[in-house]
Design an enzyme around this catalytic site. Sequence first.
Site, mmCIF file in Angstrom:
data_model
loop_
_atom_site.group_PDB
_atom_site.id
_atom_site.type_symbol
_atom_site.label_atom_id
_atom_site.label_comp_id
_atom_site.label_asym_id
_atom_site.label_seq_id
_atom_site.Cartn_x
_atom_site.Cartn_y
_atom_site.Cartn_z
ATOM 1 N N SER A 34 4.070 -10.164 4.513
ATOM 2 C CA SER A 34 5.209 -10.681 3.769
ATOM 3 C C SER A 34 5.945 -11.753 4.566
ATOM 4 O O SER A 34 6.028 -11.676 5.800
ATOM 5 C CB SER A 34 6.190 -9.551 3.446
ATOM 6 N N TYR A 74 11.086 -2.467 5.446
ATOM 7 C CA TYR A 74 10.027 -3.247 4.816
ATOM 8 C C TYR A 74 9.656 -4.440 5.697
ATOM 9 O O TYR A 74 8.473 -4.666 5.998
ATOM 10 C CB TYR A 74 10.464 -3.728 3.439
ATOM 11 N N LYS A 90 6.012 -4.888 7.695
ATOM 12 C CA LYS A 90 5.147 -6.035 7.427
ATOM 13 C C LYS A 90 4.911 -6.850 8.694
ATOM 14 O O LYS A 90 3.794 -7.353 8.924
ATOM 15 C CB LYS A 90 5.762 -6.903 6.328
#
Length: 262
Positions: free
Chosen positions: A154, A167, A171
């Site tokens: 990401s 998150y 990533k």
Amino acid sequence: MSQETTAGPPRGVLVTGGSRGIGRAVALAFARGGDRVAVQYAGRRADAEETVRRLPGEGHALLRADLGEPGAAERVAAEAVAALGTVDVLVNNAAVAPTAENRHPVADTPLADWQRVWRRMVEVNLLGAADLSWAVARHLIDRGAPGAIVNVGSRGAFRGEPDFPAYGTTKAALHALGQSLAVALAPHGIAVTSVAPGFVATERQAAKLSAPEGERLRAESPFGRVGTPEEIAATVHFLASPAAVWASGTVVDLNGASHLRT
């Protein structure tokens, strides 16, 4: 980055998180290239079945597993090998994505909620991918066969995710895992790469894009739009090809120049 029929015999491809969005587009790209695809899903069976129904060709498989559960990754890898004959390509796409329910800014989140979200995202986004990478790599090494692993990371790994720090962190760790494995697995002929998408117009994001916030999201890129799952899938398909072996260790930004890193 063509998706025409792959030269040589069909490969076995395991795509995690393949029920919708980027995962579905990736599965379609490989199937259109003549490969056999095993689609892993966790909880959206009807959507996952629809993905498999859309895949051209024969010999595809549907595998259900929660990759955050102990032993699930090894089981999925074994089931994919049994269903496809071999697994030559792994696409680590499954992830616990940011939602309103798992938003966890540090200033507003109780410790118990903070810990719950962090552990779940680490278990699926990082440890599940790490275990699957181990299992597929060992399968390839034992066969003495080349192969490819492509991680779907990401943009948030680089620009930060203040409302979803777990998150962004997982990533970033996935990118780092890919680079470590690229060095470790190169002597075995296994290439490992990652892509770092920006905002992508998946089914899950449709409401956000149609709301007033959609204009802001489209304005992040000088192209004046967000990415498509097919654009991400085209790059993943190329990175898994023999022509892209020399890109091993790369993290490819796919964000329409919305975030430039040095």
